[in-house]
Structure formats: structure tokens, C-alpha cells
Design an enzyme around this catalytic site. Structure first.
Site: not given
Length: 701
Positions: A558, A646, A678
């Protein structure tokens, strides 16, 4: 490096169990007392590719005089597997166990007592609501004090069984209408309702009276059993992603069984985690600001239910004092009150640690309850699972010590906790770990928030596998407003077991360093955080000559993936390899696909409102701060791991970098996980990512 060796190392470190919840029951006898500690554990099973849950319990013999010291701990009972349970909860007096279970496509409510199954309701067949919520954001299962009623949250039912002919035609017309949800990790949750089960007659009802623009969750009974407290998230004009976001507009409500609803907290705030004191007089909850940083330092509020006055028990900490509590950054456990309703216990980030604290309502004094601090404590992380009858149950760990279950009674004033270990880990590891404090060079000081520092945790194999210097993996957390505490981390442990040194960096903007540190990153992503990580790496290399400056790699997910790709682009001669999970690559193209569009604006320094229309200036700022602008300079081989589902960072972000690197004949490899989101959290996904990451690093270092 042999793939079998990598798979074996991953299996060893990832298959260790961790406690996830606990409950305490006590019984006082004339000469002594007993406490039963019931714990739920989670353990990854790599063979089946699933996470197993099981229960285990201990009986503690306490002193007969004050019942606040442990004489003996009896051997634990056997581990009891838990199958299909979504939620469970023990009643406060009789110890009845309520379970919501999924079986054969139906959701059942079961009530268990000492003699077996007392009652079972088929919630699906009753058809009063949709699926029960079992997530951490909305979900709950709360017993009333009389033990005749239960409270939970479920999806509102779309009832088409009694529609007229005209209504049926309207339903056909509307069956394809878009239904909003609450984003990443909450994709099937849209319109929650609060449900009450009357266990005497076996009926289920949906409470009425919740404002139409509010989605309720985190509900619990008031002392009377005639009303409930709940958190309501405002969903107009549309829903924003809720997971990992403590900045969503919400309020605390009181709703009685007749449908009368009253807002108890202020407007335009973010609230969460209501917890009622044992005497029923006070409700505490966490409070923060709306929008801005997606995660923040929260204040702990207390509401006197008789006077309806609210006061701050623990305020936001802007700049923590050395060795002191740095504020609250995470959810409160379900039970966090002392028996006398005067003290509140919580865990929270403090610099590179996770510590255990107690705040006294009478003095507002905050005290650390961890073992006495030393240069390097045994445990770098203390996570509170519960405190009941003044007995705290905690999960402790460190980078070389897997999760450990410990208990201790709340101390009297001026005394320290006497901690006792109930369940040591099956294995410990001989890794060496240390904490680094890093001060940015003067030219990188933030003029709006001057004097801030940050930190890192360095983990190394001990002893080193060879006489050669150690290859270094720079591991960067996501968020950005989260933290790498000095706790057990399977990825770090697996890498160290395979001969890598791992540097986990808590750059400015991480939690645990005060709200000023978090605020300092707003508008400075892609620069301040990148330079902080680079400074941490340079500092570690200068302080530890066993680290090899010629064999450096960077990994992260991320925002950690965002920084990893920035680093190999901004420092192309410095890093030899990169592995990024679901990275943000181009913030401008992410704007229309992310479930947290507000953060896309806030992160680059633009205020957000729901009616925001993109401007050339905002899009230019997003692009300027993105790794894609440095793609042409990337020399290090890049491994990308993307989740096809995601909702937070579209997988097309990683594909954008993949194409940019492929077009330049730069070494790049992409792993696609169509059924993961995610966090890439499926057991089989995590094993695949670890194997490919280690082999990638070994190949290129």
C-alpha cells in the site's frame, strides 16, 4: 536459495498461534478464589490454506484475602477447535455462551449452558434481516444484564415476499440499481440494522428509530436493558471506505426499544468504541476529527449518563514527552474498565513500541503497566485482550518472541503489576533486535512541525549465517498513518531466519509519535516520508558495520509499496531490488477508483468536501507526488503483487508501473491474486507472496 527452504521457513514462523480474544470468570470461596481465563486463538493452517480458531482455558487460584494475587495456575485444558463461528459472547452472570454460526448457507444463533445446547434459532429462516455483520467496524454481540436478550447488527433485508403487482414491476425495474457499500473489507455491507433477540420467546426484531442518514454499529446494552448505545456513521451524500479510517463522520446515539433516538456526542466528529462502566454510570468512547489524516491520535471521552455531561479523560497528544504515553491510536478492547469503574486500561503505539497504559478518572494520571523499562525489554508489544474483575489478559511479543499470553491484576497506587505467563510460545528465535531513533538532517526538518524525529526497528539473524556482511531488506509499513512496533512479524521473522537483516521504518507520519508527526506528512507524501526512510537506512548502515551497503532491497504494501517504488526511482543506484504489494503508483489516476477519495486529496494537501470536482491543479499535485514520475529512472528489478478485488488501491495502479517498466525493458514480475483484496491476507496468498519475494531478493542481491 532452494524454494523448499523458503517454504519451510515460512511455515515455521506463520503457523504459530496468537490469542485474539479473552474472557474472565471468577468465583470467590472462603479460603481462596478462582479465575477462569477463556481465550480464543488463531492459527494458520498452510495445508488447508485457512485460519483455524480454537478455545483454550486456564484456572487461576487466587489469594483468599484480597483475591488480587495469583497463588497457582492449573494446567490448561485441551485446545477445542471452533468451527463456523462468526461471533460469540459470554453472558455476564451465568456464563451462557451465545454463538452465531454459519452452516449450510444458514446463520444460526445458539445458546449454550453447562448442560449443552439450550436454544437454537435459524436467523436465516426467520427472515427478519439479512446476513449478520461479523466485522470489527460494525459487528457486535451483546448480552443484556438480565440475560434474556441479545443484540447484534445485520444487513437490512430486501423484502419482496409481500409486494403487490405494481410493486413487483417496480422491483424488476430497480433490481439493477447500484447499491453503495462501505469499501475495502466491507464490500457486502451497505445498510446495517440493529437486531434484538428475545430469548424467552425466541423472537427477533429490528430496532426502529435510527436516523435514516445513519448506519448503526458497535451496539451495546444500557444498564436497564430497555435501551442501547450505538455508533452511527453518516452515509449521506455517499459512503466512503471505513476500514483503517478513524476520520469518518459519526456520532454516539442512545436508542430505546420504542424507537426514540437521541444523539449523545457532538456534531461533525468521528467517534468509536463505546464502553460502559461496570456500575453503568459512565460511557467512554474515542473521538477524533473528520477528514484529514485517515488515522489519527484520538481523545478518550467520558460521558456521565446521569448529568449527560461529557469531559475529556485523555486528550490528543501533539508532542509526547520522553517515556510518556503518546496518545490513543487504536480501538479499545470490549472490556477495558477496572471493577471499581474508576480506571480505564488500553494499549497504544508509543514510538517504536506498543505499550499498555492505565488512566485514572480521579486524577487523569496515565501510568504504564508494562514490565519496568530497560534498554531493551523482553517484549516490545503489549496488547490488551481484556480486563475483567481487575484481571488483565494481554498478548505480548517481540521480533524474536512469538505471541505470549500473560495475566496480571491491576495494581494498587504506586505498585507494579506482577505479571505471570500462562502460555509461552512453542518456539522462540535467536534473532537480535534493536530500536533506532533517527533525527532528520536540518535541511529535511519540517518548518510547520519542527524538531520531530522518528524511528526504526532493526532485526538481524544471530549469529550471522556466514562471515559475510548481511543483506538488508528495508521493510516499510502502509497507511501511511500506522506503525511497525517491535512485535512479532511473520514476514520479518521469515526473512531473518533465511539470513536477511530487516529494517522496519516508522517515518514521520507514523502513529505513536504524536499528532504533530501525523499532521507533518499531509501535503508531503512522496518527499518527507521517502527522505525519512532513506535517512533511517543510512543511519542503520553507519551504526552497524555488519550490514552490507551493497546489498539493499526495499519491500512494502500500500503506502509502503508507494514508498518502495519511490525509493528505487529516486535512489536508483542505492537499491538492488524491490517487492511491492498493491502499491499506489499514480495518485492522479487512483482518484476515481479508490474507496477513500477524501484521502487522495488530503494526502497531497488539498481540503476535501463531498462535492469536490477534480481540478488541473489537484491532479497535477497528485501526479507530482507519485512514483510513476520516477519510473524512467528505476534500475532495480521490481516484483509487483496485486489483489484483483482491491477496493482501496486499484490493481490497475500496479499494472501502470508494470507497463512503464516493461516498455523500457526493466526487469519486472507481476503476481495477480484475483480473489484477494488490499491486504493480500488469504493464507495461500501470503505463502505465495513470501516465497516469490524471498526468491526475488535472493536472485537480485
Amino acid at each position: 536459495m532452494d524454494p523448499g527452504q523458503v517454504i519451510g521457513a515460512h511455515g515455521e514462523v506463520s503457523g504459530l498461534p496468537a490469542p485474539v480474544s479473552a474472557h474472565v470468570r471468577d468465583e470467590k470461596l472462603p479460603e481462596l478464589g478462582t479465575c477462569t481465563v477463556i481465550t480464543e486463538w488463531s492459527q494458520s493452517d498452510l495445508v488447508r490454506g485457512t485460519r483455524l480458531r480454537y478455545w483454550q482455558q486456564w484456572t487461576l487460584i487466587t489469594d483468599g484475602n484480597d483475591h488480587k494475587s495469583i497463588r497457582t495456575v492449573l494446567p490448561p485444558g485441551p485446545c477445542v477447535p471452533v468451527s463456523g463461528e462468526l461471533l460469540s459472547g459470554l453472558s455476564p452472570i451465568q456464563g451462557l455462551r451465545a454463538v452465531i454460526r454459519e452452516t449450510s448457507g444458514h446463520q444460526l444463533l445458539e445458546i449454550w449452558d453447562r448442560h449443552g445446547l439450550r436454544k437454537c434459532l435459524n436467523l436465516t429462516a426467520l427472515n427478519e434481516h439479512g446476513r449478520v455483520y461479523d466485522d470489527a467496524q460494525f459487528g457486535c454481540l451483546s448480552w443484556s444484564e438480565c440475560e434474556n436478550k441479545l443484540l447484534y447488527v445485520a444487513e437490512k433485508i430486501k423484502n419482496t415476499s409481500t409486494v403487490t403487482h405494481n410493486e413487483e414491476r417496480a422491483f424488476v425495474k430497480d433490481r439493477s440499481v447500484y447499491c453503495e457499500d462501505w469499501g475495502e473489507g466491507l464490500t457486502n455491507k451497505s445498510v446495517p440494522v440493529v437486531c434484538v433477540v428475545n430469548l424467552q420467546c425466541g423472537s427477533v426484531s429490528v430496532l426502529q428509530g435510527v436516523p435514516l442518514d445513519v448506519s448503526p454499529g458497535q451496539a451495546l446494552w444500557a444498564r436497564s436493558g430497555q435501551s442501547v448505545f450505538l455508533v452511527g456513521w453518516y452515509h449521506e451524500p455517499f459512503r466512503l471506505g471505513l476500514r483503517f479510517c478513524s476520520n469518518r463522520r459519526s456520532a454516539l446515539f442512545k436508542l430505546d426499544l420504542n424507537g426514540n433516538c437521541e444523539r449523545l456526542s457532538g456534531d461533525n466528529l468521528s467517534v468509536s468504541c463505546p464502553r460502559l462502566s461496570p456500575d453503568g454510570s459512565t460511557l467512554i468512547y474515542l473521538q477524533g476529527r473528520v477528514f484529514g489524516p485517515h488515522n489519527q491520535c484520538l481523545s478518550l471521552q467520558q460521558l456521565d449518563l446521569s448529568s449527560r455531561s461529557t469531559s475529556t479523560l485523555l486528550d490528543v497528544v501533539n508532542t509526547p514527552q520522553t517515556g510518556q504515553c503518546a496518545g490513543v491510536y487504536e480501538a479499545l478492547p470490549p472490556c477495558c474498565w477496572s471493577a471499581d469503574s474508576q480506571r480505564v486500561v488500553f494499549s497504544s503505539a508509543r514510538r517504536n513500541w506498543k505499550d499498555l497504559f492505565m488512566v485514572d478518572r480521579r486524577s487523569n494520571k496515565v501510568t504504564s503497566l508494562c514490565d519496568s523499562f530497560s534498554d531493551l525489554p523482553v517484549y516490545g508489544s503489549w496488547k490488551l485482550l481484556t480486563v475483567q474483575k481487575d484481571l488483565m489478559v494481554v498478548c505480548c511479543s517481540s521480533p524474536n518472541t512469538p505471541p505470549t499470553l500473560r495475566v496480571g491484576f491491576l495494581p494498587s497506587a504506586g505498585e507494579a503489576v506482577i505479571w505471570q505467563t500462562l502460555q509461552p510460545p512453542v518456539l522462540t528465535f535467536d534473532f537480535h533486535w534493536t530500536v533506532l531513533d533517527v533525527t532528520p538532517p536540518p535541511e529535511e526538518d519540517n518548518t510547520h512541525y519542527p524538531g520531530l524525529d522518528f524511528g526504526a526497528v532493526l532485526v538481524k539473524p544471530s549469529p550471522p549465517p556466514t562471515e559475510d556482511k548481511l543483506p538488508v531488506v528495508v521493510f516499510i509499513h502502509g497507511g501511511p498513518h500506522s506503525q511497525f512496533p517491535a512485535e512479532w512479524n511473520c514476514t520479518t521473522a521469515g526473512l531473518a531466519k533465511l539470513g536477511f537483516a530487516v529494517l522496519m521504518v516508522n517515518y514521520r507520519g507514523s502513529t505513536g509519535f504524536g499528532q504533530d508527526s501525523i499532521s507533518s506528512l499531509i501535503g508531503r507524501i512522496g518527499s518527507q516520508d521517502v527522505k525519512d526512510v532513506q535517512s533511517a537506512v543510512v543511519t542503520a548502515l553507519q551504526r552497524d558495520i555488519s550490514l552490507d551497503p551493497d546489498r539493499l532491497a526495499v519491500i512494502g504494501g500500500s503506502h509502503g509499496g508507494f514508498l518502495s517504488c519511490h525509493l528505487v526511482g529516486q535512489y536508483p543506484e542505492f537499491y538492488r531490488a524491490c517487492a511491492a504489494r498493491n502499491p499506489v503508483i499514480n495518485a492522479a489516476t487512483l482518484l476515481g477508483t479508490s474507496d477513500i477519495v477524501d484521502w487522495r486529496y488530503s494526502s497531497v494537501g488539498f481540503p476535501y468536501s463531498y462535492d469536490q470536482i477534480p481540478t488541473a491543479g489537484a491532479l497535477a499535485a497528485m501526479l507530482e507526488k507519485s512514483p510513476i514520475t520516477h519510473a524512467a529512472q528505476i534500475k532495480a528489478p521490481v516484483l509487483l503483487m496485486l489483489g484483483g478485488r482491491d477496493r482501496r488501491v486499484s490493481p490497475h495502479q500496479g499494472l501502470e508501473l508494470y507497463k512503464a517498466l516493461k516498455s523500457r525493458a526493466s526487469p519486472v514480475r507481476l503476481l495477480w491474486f484475483p480473489d484477494d483484496g488490499h491486504s493480500l491476507s488469504r493464507v495461500d496468498t501470503q505463502a505465495d507472496c513470501f516465497l516469490n519475494t524471498v526468491l526475488w531478493l535472493h536472485q537480485h542481491l
